[in-house]
Design a protein around this motif. Structure first.
Motif, PDB file in Angstrom:
ATOM      1  N   LEU A  70       3.165  10.690  -9.338  1.00 18.80           N
ATOM      2  CA  LEU A  70       2.426  11.076 -10.534  1.00 18.80           C
ATOM      3  C   LEU A  70       1.754  12.434 -10.365  1.00 18.80           C
ATOM      4  O   LEU A  70       1.623  13.190 -11.331  1.00 18.80           O
ATOM      5  N   ILE A  71       1.333  12.736  -9.167  1.00 22.30           N
ATOM      6  CA  ILE A  71       0.722  14.045  -8.920  1.00 22.30           C
ATOM      7  C   ILE A  71       1.779  15.136  -9.026  1.00 22.30           C
ATOM      8  O   ILE A  71       1.540  16.202  -9.598  1.00 22.30           O
ATOM      9  N   ARG A  72       2.977  14.861  -8.503  1.00 18.96           N
ATOM     10  CA  ARG A  72       4.057  15.853  -8.573  1.00 18.96           C
ATOM     11  C   ARG A  72       4.526  16.085 -10.015  1.00 18.96           C
ATOM     12  O   ARG A  72       4.803  17.211 -10.422  1.00 18.96           O
ATOM     13  N   ASP A  73       4.668  14.984 -10.771  1.00 20.22           N
ATOM     14  CA  ASP A  73       5.139  15.082 -12.150  1.00 20.22           C
ATOM     15  C   ASP A  73       4.448  13.985 -12.948  1.00 20.22           C
ATOM     16  O   ASP A  73       4.733  12.802 -12.751  1.00 20.22           O
ATOM     17  N   ASN A  74       3.563  14.373 -13.866  1.00 19.22           N
ATOM     18  CA  ASN A  74       2.743  13.381 -14.548  1.00 19.22           C
ATOM     19  C   ASN A  74       3.380  12.814 -15.809  1.00 19.22           C
ATOM     20  O   ASN A  74       2.735  12.115 -16.573  1.00 19.22           O
ATOM     21  N   ARG A  75       4.648  13.103 -16.056  1.00 17.62           N
ATOM     22  CA  ARG A  75       5.343  12.477 -17.183  1.00 17.62           C
ATOM     23  C   ARG A  75       5.713  11.052 -16.801  1.00 17.62           C
ATOM     24  O   ARG A  75       6.225  10.808 -15.708  1.00 17.62           O
ATOM     25  N   ILE A 103       0.848  -1.210   0.000  1.00 24.48           N
ATOM     26  CA  ILE A 103       0.000   0.000   0.000  1.00 24.48           C
ATOM     27  C   ILE A 103       0.871   1.243   0.000  1.00 24.48           C
ATOM     28  O   ILE A 103       0.618   2.204  -0.742  1.00 24.48           O
ATOM     29  N   HIS A 104       1.936   1.237   0.794  1.00 28.47           N
ATOM     30  CA  HIS A 104       2.851   2.384   0.838  1.00 28.47           C
ATOM     31  C   HIS A 104       3.481   2.631  -0.529  1.00 28.47           C
ATOM     32  O   HIS A 104       3.559   3.780  -0.997  1.00 28.47           O
ATOM     33  N   ASP A 105       3.941   1.547  -1.185  1.00 31.81           N
ATOM     34  CA  ASP A 105       4.527   1.694  -2.521  1.00 31.81           C
ATOM     35  C   ASP A 105       3.524   2.283  -3.502  1.00 31.81           C
ATOM     36  O   ASP A 105       3.853   3.174  -4.296  1.00 31.81           O
ATOM     37  N   ALA A 106       2.297   1.796  -3.489  1.00 27.16           N
ATOM     38  CA  ALA A 106       1.267   2.292  -4.404  1.00 27.16           C
ATOM     39  C   ALA A 106       0.962   3.765  -4.140  1.00 27.16           C
ATOM     40  O   ALA A 106       0.801   4.559  -5.084  1.00 27.16           O
ATOM     41  N   LEU A 107       0.891   4.147  -2.866  1.00 25.90           N
ATOM     42  CA  LEU A 107       0.632   5.556  -2.538  1.00 25.90           C
ATOM     43  C   LEU A 107       1.785   6.446  -2.980  1.00 25.90           C
ATOM     44  O   LEU A 107       1.569   7.586  -3.423  1.00 25.90           O
ATOM     45  N   CYS A 108       3.014   5.950  -2.893  1.00 30.03           N
ATOM     46  CA  CYS A 108       4.169   6.726  -3.359  1.00 30.03           C
ATOM     47  C   CYS A 108       4.119   6.923  -4.871  1.00 30.03           C
ATOM     48  O   CYS A 108       4.474   7.995  -5.377  1.00 30.03           O
TER      49      CYS A 108
END
Length: 190
Positions: free
Chosen positions: A173-178, A163-168
């Motif tokens: 992706l929110i910080r940089d969507n490339r 879960i932690h990995d998925a949230l990271c």
């Protein structure tokens, strides 16, 4: 399952107990009259605390400390559900989410200091009947609780890491969507 709709929550850090002196004192009771005075003081404390909560309009009390048996009985008779031994950090988060104020004394409890939630309910889980309280429909809630359960501690810890990995990944992706696709897909596309 217990449910409270349109909850008005009193978030209290004062215990449902008789006030105790801050320093060590001995009380000498050498007559029936003095005992009766002490007993009357104790008996008037709990109804006053419950009355102040009811007058503020609370229909649920979250308390950081414990309750004496008499206070617990009075709360039940007054149809005023209460939760004791709520941690300090949890009280702060609940206060933020419900737009409530943490009140250190019952005398300071007013309707504008109550927290509000659409539904507060208690649920039981698993074979051990672990109970949890869910506060839903809060005005200022941006938090979500993820309940991870498993057959043993190792499975729960592995689920927490996943879960932690998925949230990271979502955070990145929110910080940089490339995105650079994995698994060799960028080489195949060329």
């Amino acid at each position: 399952m217990k449910t409270i709709a349109d909850a008005r929550i009193a978030i209290v850090t004062a215990p449902f107990e008789v006030p105790k002196p801050k320093t060590k004192h001995n009380i000498e009771i050498d007559s029936v009259e003095k005992y009766q005075q002490l007993y009357d003081l104790e008996q008037s404390t709990f109804p006053e605390q419950v009355r102040l909560c009811k007058e503020a309009g609370a229909n649920l009390i979250l308390c950081q400390w414990g309750f004496e048996d008499e206070a617990n009985s009075l709360l039940q008779q007054s149809d005023l559900p209460a939760v004791r031994w709520v941690g300090g950090v949890e009280l702060e988060l609940i206060a933020i989410a419900t737009n409530g104020r943490i009140v250190p004394r019952f005398s300071e409890l007013t309707p504008d200091k109550l927290g509000h939630a659409d539904i507060v309910r208690e649920k039981s889980f698993g074979t051990t009947k672990d109970r949890m309280i869910f506060i839903e429909g809060c005005a200022n809630s941006r938090a979500v609780t993820i309940l991870a359960r498993g057959g043993n501690k190792m499975i729960v810890e592995e689920a927490k890491r996943s879960i932690h990995d998925a949230l990271c990944v979502v955070r990145n992706l929110i910080r940089d969507n490339r995105i650079v696709y994995g698994g060799g897909s960028s080489e195949i596309a060329c």
